[in-house]
Motif scaffolding. Structure first.
Motif, PDB file in Angstrom:
ATOM      1  N   ALA A  95       0.829  -1.209   0.000  1.00 25.25           N
ATOM      2  CA  ALA A  95       0.000   0.000   0.000  1.00 25.25           C
ATOM      3  C   ALA A  95       0.865   1.262   0.000  1.00 25.25           C
ATOM      4  O   ALA A  95       0.547   2.239  -0.666  1.00 25.25           O
ATOM      5  N   LEU A  98       1.780   1.810  -3.605  1.00 19.66           N
ATOM      6  CA  LEU A  98       0.662   2.154  -4.478  1.00 19.66           C
ATOM      7  C   LEU A  98       0.156   3.573  -4.217  1.00 19.66           C
ATOM      8  O   LEU A  98      -0.318   4.248  -5.113  1.00 19.66           O
ATOM      9  N   ARG A  99       0.275   4.013  -2.977  1.00 17.94           N
ATOM     10  CA  ARG A  99      -0.139   5.359  -2.623  1.00 17.94           C
ATOM     11  C   ARG A  99       0.713   6.436  -3.302  1.00 17.94           C
ATOM     12  O   ARG A  99       0.315   7.578  -3.382  1.00 17.94           O
ATOM     13  N   GLN A 110     -11.017   4.531 -15.818  1.00 18.57           N
ATOM     14  CA  GLN A 110     -11.440   4.128 -14.483  1.00 18.57           C
ATOM     15  C   GLN A 110     -12.698   4.857 -14.041  1.00 18.57           C
ATOM     16  O   GLN A 110     -13.358   4.439 -13.112  1.00 18.57           O
ATOM     17  N   THR A 112     -16.472   6.007 -13.755  1.00 19.85           N
ATOM     18  CA  THR A 112     -17.727   5.296 -13.983  1.00 19.85           C
ATOM     19  C   THR A 112     -18.581   6.063 -14.977  1.00 19.85           C
ATOM     20  O   THR A 112     -18.768   7.266 -14.863  1.00 19.85           O
ATOM     21  N   GLU A 119     -17.756  12.021  -8.536  1.00 22.73           N
ATOM     22  CA  GLU A 119     -18.110  10.875  -7.683  1.00 22.73           C
ATOM     23  C   GLU A 119     -16.959   9.875  -7.622  1.00 22.73           C
ATOM     24  O   GLU A 119     -16.647   9.337  -6.569  1.00 22.73           O
ATOM     25  N   THR A 120     -16.339   9.613  -8.779  1.00 23.77           N
ATOM     26  CA  THR A 120     -15.180   8.724  -8.784  1.00 23.77           C
ATOM     27  C   THR A 120     -14.051   9.338  -7.955  1.00 23.77           C
ATOM     28  O   THR A 120     -13.339   8.635  -7.246  1.00 23.77           O
ATOM     29  N   LEU A 122     -14.346  11.088  -5.329  1.00 21.58           N
ATOM     30  CA  LEU A 122     -14.629  10.861  -3.907  1.00 21.58           C
ATOM     31  C   LEU A 122     -14.288   9.438  -3.491  1.00 21.58           C
ATOM     32  O   LEU A 122     -13.779   9.201  -2.398  1.00 21.58           O
ATOM     33  N   VAL A 123     -14.573   8.481  -4.388  1.00 21.72           N
ATOM     34  CA  VAL A 123     -14.205   7.098  -4.091  1.00 21.72           C
ATOM     35  C   VAL A 123     -12.686   6.997  -3.956  1.00 21.72           C
ATOM     36  O   VAL A 123     -12.172   6.384  -3.023  1.00 21.72           O
ATOM     37  N   ASN A 124     -11.983   7.638  -4.883  1.00 23.81           N
ATOM     38  CA  ASN A 124     -10.523   7.597  -4.808  1.00 23.81           C
ATOM     39  C   ASN A 124      -9.998   8.281  -3.547  1.00 23.81           C
ATOM     40  O   ASN A 124      -9.016   7.835  -2.962  1.00 23.81           O
ATOM     41  N   ALA A 126     -11.374   8.242  -0.711  1.00 25.54           N
ATOM     42  CA  ALA A 126     -11.522   7.276   0.379  1.00 25.54           C
ATOM     43  C   ALA A 126     -10.481   6.163   0.264  1.00 25.54           C
ATOM     44  O   ALA A 126      -9.880   5.761   1.249  1.00 25.54           O
ATOM     45  N   ILE A 127     -10.268   5.673  -0.943  1.00 33.13           N
ATOM     46  CA  ILE A 127      -9.326   4.567  -1.125  1.00 33.13           C
ATOM     47  C   ILE A 127      -7.905   5.002  -0.761  1.00 33.13           C
ATOM     48  O   ILE A 127      -7.173   4.273  -0.094  1.00 33.13           O
ATOM     49  N   TYR A 128      -7.530   6.192  -1.194  1.00 34.76           N
ATOM     50  CA  TYR A 128      -6.171   6.671  -0.910  1.00 34.76           C
ATOM     51  C   TYR A 128      -6.067   7.352   0.449  1.00 34.76           C
ATOM     52  O   TYR A 128      -5.016   7.836   0.812  1.00 34.76           O
ATOM     53  N   GLU A 129      -7.194   7.400   1.155  1.00 36.35           N
ATOM     54  CA  GLU A 129      -7.251   8.043   2.474  1.00 36.35           C
ATOM     55  C   GLU A 129      -6.654   9.450   2.453  1.00 36.35           C
ATOM     56  O   GLU A 129      -5.764   9.775   3.231  1.00 36.35           O
ATOM     57  N   GLU A 168      -9.830  11.764 -16.280  1.00 35.78           N
ATOM     58  CA  GLU A 168      -9.060  10.562 -15.939  1.00 35.78           C
ATOM     59  C   GLU A 168      -7.743  10.946 -15.267  1.00 35.78           C
ATOM     60  O   GLU A 168      -7.353  10.368 -14.259  1.00 35.78           O
TER      61      GLU A 168
ATOM     62  N   ILE B  26     -19.083   4.426   1.098  1.00 32.90           N
ATOM     63  CA  ILE B  26     -18.844   5.236  -0.097  1.00 32.90           C
ATOM     64  C   ILE B  26     -19.153   4.468  -1.375  1.00 32.90           C
ATOM     65  O   ILE B  26     -19.785   4.989  -2.293  1.00 32.90           O
ATOM     66  N   PHE B 114      -6.935  -1.090 -12.797  1.00 31.49           N
ATOM     67  CA  PHE B 114      -7.081   0.099 -11.952  1.00 31.49           C
ATOM     68  C   PHE B 114      -7.349  -0.271 -10.499  1.00 31.49           C
ATOM     69  O   PHE B 114      -7.046   0.496  -9.601  1.00 31.49           O
TER      70      PHE B 114
END
Lengths: 344, 278
Positions: A95, A98-99, A110, A112, A119-120, A122-124, A126-129, A168, B26, B114
């Motif tokens: 991790a 990858l960060r 990637q 949606t 919106e994507t 915001l997901v990212n 959260a994933i990348y904190e 993107e 989320i 991805f």
């Protein structure tokens, strides 16, 4: 050990593929008794890239560019050899690694389709904190650099290809990666959009001292961004060095364009160099590098000149020539050891 | 490992768990937003859910018009099984099906890359990033049917029975999840695995009725090979009060073995994954 962010040594990736004869009986045959063949997608490649460098990765289709990028981003395990990026072994996909990196593929997205890009994002986040304040700051910055403001709230499917690519890129950079792998980020875009994307990549590289590997079919991307290029062909490294040196080595000529002020009256133009084009009052010569200035001054004094420009031949031609030479070398090799490639 | 270290690890785990719950929120918010783009879907789906539930009840009623019990189960007891069947259909359709669909798509066109380049557990992402909200209707309808059957049976389960029931539902959830995860994993090698899901559904159809209605062999297969019995029959016995404690232990063991095994399979698949179009 080297402290360069990207260190690749003797990297190899071999694939087992099976060949199928055409038609139904061929399919049946390959279903029952598959013959495998080894493809050397990446064959013993080594290089190092320093922090803040933008390196162009060049090669024809199937040369091994994407395979190399995939190994560097941890998607593929090398057959042998090692890669280290920021001190990590990519395929362990830690991790922490990858960060700090990102992968952008011009041919894949990637985002949606049915939702706005934000919106994507915001997901990212959260994933990348990414902490809220840092996210807001980065989003502002990317919005400004890429003119995203009118795009963020539109559904992705309603964006043009170029607009989508901008989003993107933003989605891929929100976490402020140190290492960027850009696989044909400008593919299919019009010239204006290509320029914009290019400028943006340059700006991001300057602001964050990010290390970038870029593959592209558009030489303009490479000449604008990369001082250094790595040329691969059939999995082998053909050249690693500055772009200027590459053209000097492969094309030991300069292109001299002359605009004449009067029509030529029986001048022997070929005395100055190889005439590429002579149309009306404009002439193009190919002149050996070492004789460029000498020839130019002769042209100036002996011809009725309105304008002279001296430039390197188009880089496309240079690269095409590298591959031609590589293909010839390969032919020689395979004639020497015919039976090396059999079914494995 | 000394005590201090393991405490730190535990704190780290709690930290991870919070992150994953946040992500889940989320992801699901994201899916719901995407679904709201298509409003008509909701009504059609709600209608279909109710329709299939009524269809199932009608089927059971036909059986029970002829006799008072099948395989030792009375009409209302069978309705509990049917309610569970509907609930798990809803769970699979709401939580698992959309993920396997998008996984197949992502592996086929290579965008699964991805997921792998992001600092997120790939199994977690692939399993839970998407949700079909409409199908939650099945879950509600199934729960309603269970409530109705209990009322008709005039049974008030004890706290222990409820506890056993929920534990068994949890075990069933894990078992069902593992089957879907295994099918998803197959998509790495075979790419198109839609038919595998259909195959699973045809086995799952057997869960409409208590396993005791089937012959010995089929019952053994549905208990040990494809443990469908643990999805509907066994949790239902907990509510009715005919649960054998050994079944619970056995279910737990199956769930744990499957969870461990499918996780190993997933990690193995990730390692050998070579993405499409290089």
């Amino acid at each position: 050990m080297s402290s360069a962010p990207i260190v690749v040594s003797n990297l190899k990736k071999y694939y087992q593929v099976h060949d199928k004869e055409p038609g139904f009986s061929g399919s049946l045959k390959s279903f029952v008794n598959r013959k495998y063949r080894q493809v050397k997608a990446v064959d013993d490649i080594s290089f190092e890239i320093d922090a803040g460098e933008i390196v162009g990765f060049l090669g024809p289709n199937g040369a091994g560019k994407t395979t190399t990028l995939k190994m560097l981003s941890g998607l593929l395990h090398p057959t042998s050899g090692t890669a280290r990026v920021l001190g990590f072994v990519p395929q362990t996909r830690r991790a922490e690694y990858l960060r700090q990196m990102t992968l952008v593929m011009g041919q894949k997205q990637q985002l949606t389709w049915d939702l706005p890009a934000i919106e994507t994002f915001l997901v990212n986040q959260a994933i990348y904190e990414i902490p809220d304040d840092q996210y807001a700051k980065m989003l502002d910055e990317l919005t400004e650099l890429l003119d995203l403001a009118p795009l963020l709230k539109k559904q992705v499917r309603k964006l043009s290809l170029g607009e989508r690519m901008k989003c993107e890129l933003a989605a891929a950079l929100l976490h402020q990666p140190q290492v960027l792998f850009l696989d044909e980020p400008t593919i299919g875009l019009d010239v204006t959009m290509q320029t914009k994307i290019r400028q943006f990549v340059g700006e991001y590289n300057r602001r964050y001292n990010a290390t970038v590997i870029l593959t592209s079919h558009y030489m303009a991307d490479v000449t604008a961004l990369c001082k250094r290029v790595i040329v691969v062909d059939h999995g082998k490294l053909m050249y690693d060095g500055s772009l200027a040196e590459l053209s000097a080595r492969i094309a030991p000529h300069k292109l001299v364009r002359v605009e004449l002020s009067a029509p030529m009256n029986g001048h022997n133009l070929s005395a100055y160099g190889e005439v590429l084009k002579a149309k009306g009052q404009s002439v193009e010569f190919l002149v050996p590098r070492s004789k460029t200035s000498e020839t130019a001054s002769r042209i100036l004094s002996e011809l009725p000149v309105a304008d002279v420009t001296i430039e390197d031949p188009p880089i496309e031609d240079v690269i095409a020539r590298v591959f031609e030479q590589a293909a010839l070398a390969r032919q020689d090799r395979s004639e020497n050891d015919e039976d090396e490639s059999g079914d494995a | 490992m000394d005590a201090r270290h393991s405490t730190i690890q535990r704190v780290w785990r709690v930290d991870k768990m919070i992150k994953h719950f946040k992500l889940l929120g989320i992801f699901w918010r994201f899916s719901i937003l995407a679904e709201l783009e298509y409003r008509v879907n909701f009504l059609t789906n709600a209608f279909m859910s109710i329709f299939w539930l009524v269809w199932g009840i009608a089927g059971a009623s036909i059986f029970f018009a002829q006799r008072d019990e099948i395989g030792g189960w009375t009409y209302y007891q069978v309705l509990i099984v049917l309610g569970l069947f509907s609930m798990f259909t809803g769970i699979m359709e709401a939580f698992f099906r959309p993920n396997i669909t998008s996984m197949i798509e992502a592996v086929r066109n290579g965008t699964f890359d991805f997921v792998l380049v992001k600092p997120v557990n790939s199994q977690f992402y692939a399993s839970f990033h998407s949700l079909t909200m409409w199908r939650l209707v099945d879950i509600l309808a199934g729960a309603g049917l269970i409530g109705y059957a209990l009322y008709k049976l005039q049974v008030v389960p004890t706290v222990q029975q409820y506890f056993a029931f929920f534990a068994l539902v949890l075990i069933a959830l894990v078992i069902v999840y593992c089957f879907w995860l295994a099918m998803m994993t197959m998509s790495f090698w075979f790419v198109k695995v839609d038919n595998l899901a259909e195959l699973f559904y045809s086995f799952y159809e057997a869960a409409r009725f208590p396993v005791s209605v089937y012959g010995t062999w089929l019952r053994a297969i549905l208990t040990f090979v494809i443990p469908i019995a643990f999805i509907t029959t066994v949790p239902a016995t907990a509510l009715i009060g005919s649960l054998e404690p050994i079944e619970m232990l056995f279910g737990l063991a199956i769930a744990l073995v499957l969870l461990f095994g499918t996780n190993r399979l997933w990690n193995f698949a990730i390692r050998s994954y070579a993405s499409a179009s290089s």
